[in-house]
Design an enzyme around this catalytic site. Structure first.
Site: not given
Ligand code: BG6
Length: 473
Positions: A166, A371
């Site tokens: 991220e 995720e």
């Protein structure tokens, strides 16, 4: 589009689950581990006990045994940089090296494919103290040195690698790059410099992985929220395009295409945030493409146009974590068509299907979900089994969305649910649980940290055993 048939999941699809080091391991100050920014800048001890987390460091064999019982094909976890290099560079900490050797051996023995994130938020505080971390070009070599050490040490058993988790969020959160929260304009400029240096570092790590790890595959793990325009007003449509370019595509455009997309570049230039590009940087990215695009997906967002005026000036971004209003570009608006989690994350499996197709259309690389999950408040009932039907519903819908995208030609490596067991949430302590396995502790009362299988454990076990066929029962 409605279709008349749906193809089953391919053989070899990696059914997985994920965690990250600082959220699961605990042992924050044990066996020579150094301090990361998560230890010193992010974690507020009044919220929860972060030092023990889920105690995975001491209980990893028990946890892997549960993964094996579940039938997991892949486990995605991160290596804590400061367990390997306590200062971020320099001396290696052998005890940290040993821990991951043992974990990886345990996974391999259980027939579980390890997927390793090299850097998941835990930037070494030592590098911030030495030279300011990602804001200095020396950070590139230290990251590549660390990553290359991992490739040499674990590359005989680990074939899937993730460069940065991220990055698109990290650069918006000053504390994650070692800064205090301060003047937005200053921290954004720093964030986008960090972004550039991370992209150069990732390109070099990709080259090193391909050189060192036989059969190694490596890619970034971005966060990619689906976005929609809030109305059919043309200016909302354009705000959506802008938001996609400057919030969603920018990191992958650099990683995969080796370029700043035009809208992102102009956005940075107008605000004085464009970092210096050194000769060869973009060529390096172009020459060292990832093998896949990995992404984390939780929710969608709707945006509308947000013109500047006397009160809302360009660059005056508002949003605690990510920009929610960005004058002159867009603002995020609640989507009345979607339900949300207790934390307001708008649940949208249709959006996931869209993201899969968008990513394949734009990058033409196979996809891996690293995720996807449902955060909820849960307590242990007397019979010891949390009935997490909402999580089952969420995951079932999202996995079917992946299948629908595969049905129209999107190639997939696998799906890793977030998270294998309850771990510390990125922002909300231990009360926000995501796991298939309940970990018996509260925010401050660590109880016995015993593991209990939730209802979703058996559900996912069956999904895996039937290679997805049970989703249609
Ligand atoms: C992603 C992170 O942002 O989302 C994870 O990679 C994080 O580390 C997850 O836990 C969910 O976010 P949160 O804040 O609900 O834990």
């Amino acid at each position: 589009m409605e279709t008349t048939s749906i193809r089953p999941f391919p053989e070899g699809f990696l059914w997985g689950a994920s965690t990250s080091a600082f959220q699961a391991e605990g042992a924050a100050h044990e066996d020579g581990k150094g301090l990361s920014v998560m230890d010193v800048r992010v974690q507020d001890p009044s919220i929860t006990n972060y030092e023990v987390a889920s105690d995975h460091y001491h209980r990893f064999r028990e946890d892997v045994a549960l993964m094996k019982e579940m039938g997991l094909k892949a486990y995605r976890f991160s290596i804590a940089w400061t367990r390997i290099f306590p200062e971020g560079n320099g001396e290696v900490n052998q005890k940290g090296v040993d821990f991951y050797n043992e974990l990886i051996d345990e996974l391999v023995a259980a027939n579980i494919t390890p997927i390793v994130t090299i850097y998941h938020f835990e930037y070494p505080q030592g590098l911030i103290d030495q030279y300011g971390g990602w804001l200095d070009r020396r950070s590139i070599d230290d990251y590549v040195n660390y990553a290359s050490f991992l490739f040499r040490t674990y590359g005989d058993r680990v074939k899937y690698w993730l460069t940065v988790n991220e990055q698109d969020h990290v650069v918006h959160m000053p504390f994650r790059i070692g800064l205090q929260k301060g003047d937005v304009k200053v921290t954004k400029k720093a964030g986008f410099l960090a972004n550039h240096n991370m992209c150069v570092a990732a390109a070099k790590a990709i080259a090193a992985c391909h050189e060192i790890v036989e059969g190694g595959k490596i890619g970034p793990a971005v966060c990619f929220d689906m976005m929609y325009p809030t109305s059919n007003k043309p200016e909302d449509g354009l705000a959506w395009l802008d938001a996609m370019d400057i919030r969603n595509y920018y990191v992958l455009d650099m990683n995969v295409h080796g370029e700043y997309n035009g809208v992102f570049r102009k956005y940075l230039e107008d605000r004085g945030w464009m970092p210096e590009i050194y000769p060869g940087d973009m060529e390096l990215m172009k020459a060292n493409k990832p093998d896949f695009v990995a992404f984390n997906y939780y929710a969608s967002k709707s945006v509308s146009a947000y013109p500047t005026d006397d009160e809302h000036k360009m660059g005056e971004i508002v949003g605690d974590l990510l920009p929610e209003t960005d004058p002159g570009v867009f603002r995020v608006v609640k989507n009345e068509n979607l339900k949300a989690t207790l934390w307001g994350w708008e649940i949208d499996d249709v959006g996931l299907e869209g993201v899969c197709r968008i990513l394949w259309d734009r990058y033409r690389l196979p996809l891996l979900i690293t995720e996807c999950g449902f955060g909820n408040k849960e307590t242990l009932p007397e019979d010891g089994m949390v009935k997490d039907d909402d999580r089952i519903d969420y995951l079932s819908r999202h996995i079917k969305a992946v299948q629908r995208s595969m049905n129209v030609g999107v190639p997939f490596i696998g799906f890793c649910a977030w998270s294998f067991m309850d771990i510390i949430s990125g922002h909300s302590g231990f009360s926000k649980r995501y796991g298939f396995v309940f970990v018996n502790r509260d925010e401050h009362d660590l109880k016995d940290l015993k593991r209990y299988k939730k209802k979703s454990f058996g559900w996912y076990q069956k999904v895996i055993a039937t290679n997805g066929a049970s989703l249609d029962e």
